[in-house]
Scaffold this active site. Structure first.
Site: not given
Ligand code: GRF
Length: 202
Positions: A151, A181, A110
């Protein structure tokens, strides 16, 4: 070695981070063997195909209710002998049936420091827009176990990212992805895979 399914809905940059981490030997106890997408236009599907990973699309709207959808998800995961699940930008709701079938084996990334800016309605850019609107100086990302509360599962890892002058939701999202992330998710994935492999996580 645990079979990992990554569930996606969008661009798949977190999936890419997991693929790259696996290739770099950073997930020695797990192997990404399946990508499950909520729609058939997710670029994440191309990333999977480019890396020889099997893909399947399971669309919520193809099922008459949440329970039927949940059952289809569990059947898909079981058919591929999946041991653990990583939600990487996945936007469909997973109901009780899935949570039970994979209790303490589903992790989610998240893009905030939970409990800030999380729960129903907080996803994607909305999370960063809320952080900027509130005027926080520090945000970040959280990896947590997935349970029945959006979450709400046990927090596994967090990493702080500073807001910078002039940040927009887009520039902040990018920095949180790059600095938090894409680092946390592979680490947490290996931790859970290792625990499962060592039987700690009965
Ligand atoms: C992004 O907003 C990321 O922060 C959240 O999901 C969205 C897409 O991420 N975890 P990704 O590029 O598809 O992994």
């Amino acid at each position: 070695m645990r079979n990992i399914a990554v569930m996606v809905s969008g661009g798949g940059t977190n999936l890419q981070a997991l693929i790259d981490a696996e290739k770099a030997g950073k997930i020695p106890h797990g192997k990404i063997t399946l990508v499950v997408a909520s729609n058939d236009s997710a670029y994440a599907l191309e990333r999977a195909e480019n890396n020889g990973i099997e893909t399947v699309v399971v669309k919520r709207k193809a099922y008459e209710n949440q329970d039927a959808f949940d059952k289809a998800i569990v059947e898909t995961l079981h058919a591929h002998n999946i041991d653990m699940v990583v939600l990487a930008g996945y936007l469909s709701i997973l109901g009780e049936t899935v949570i039970q079938a994979y209790r303490d084996r589903i992790i989610n990334i998240h893009p905030s420091l939970i409990p800030s800016f999380c729960g129903k309605g907080f996803y994607g850019l909305k999370v960063h827009e809320a952080a900027l609107a509130r005027g926080v100086k520090v945000t970040g990302a959280t990896v947590h176990l997935v349970n029945e509360i959006p979450d709400g599962g046990r927090i596994l890892k967090q990493k702080a990212v500073y807001i910078e002058d002039g940040d927009t939701a887009e520039t902040l999202q990018r920095r949180v992805m790059e600095q938090a992330e894409w680092i946390l998710l592979p680490e947490a994935c290996e931790d859970i895979a290792k625990q499962l492999d060592e039987g700690e996580n009965k």
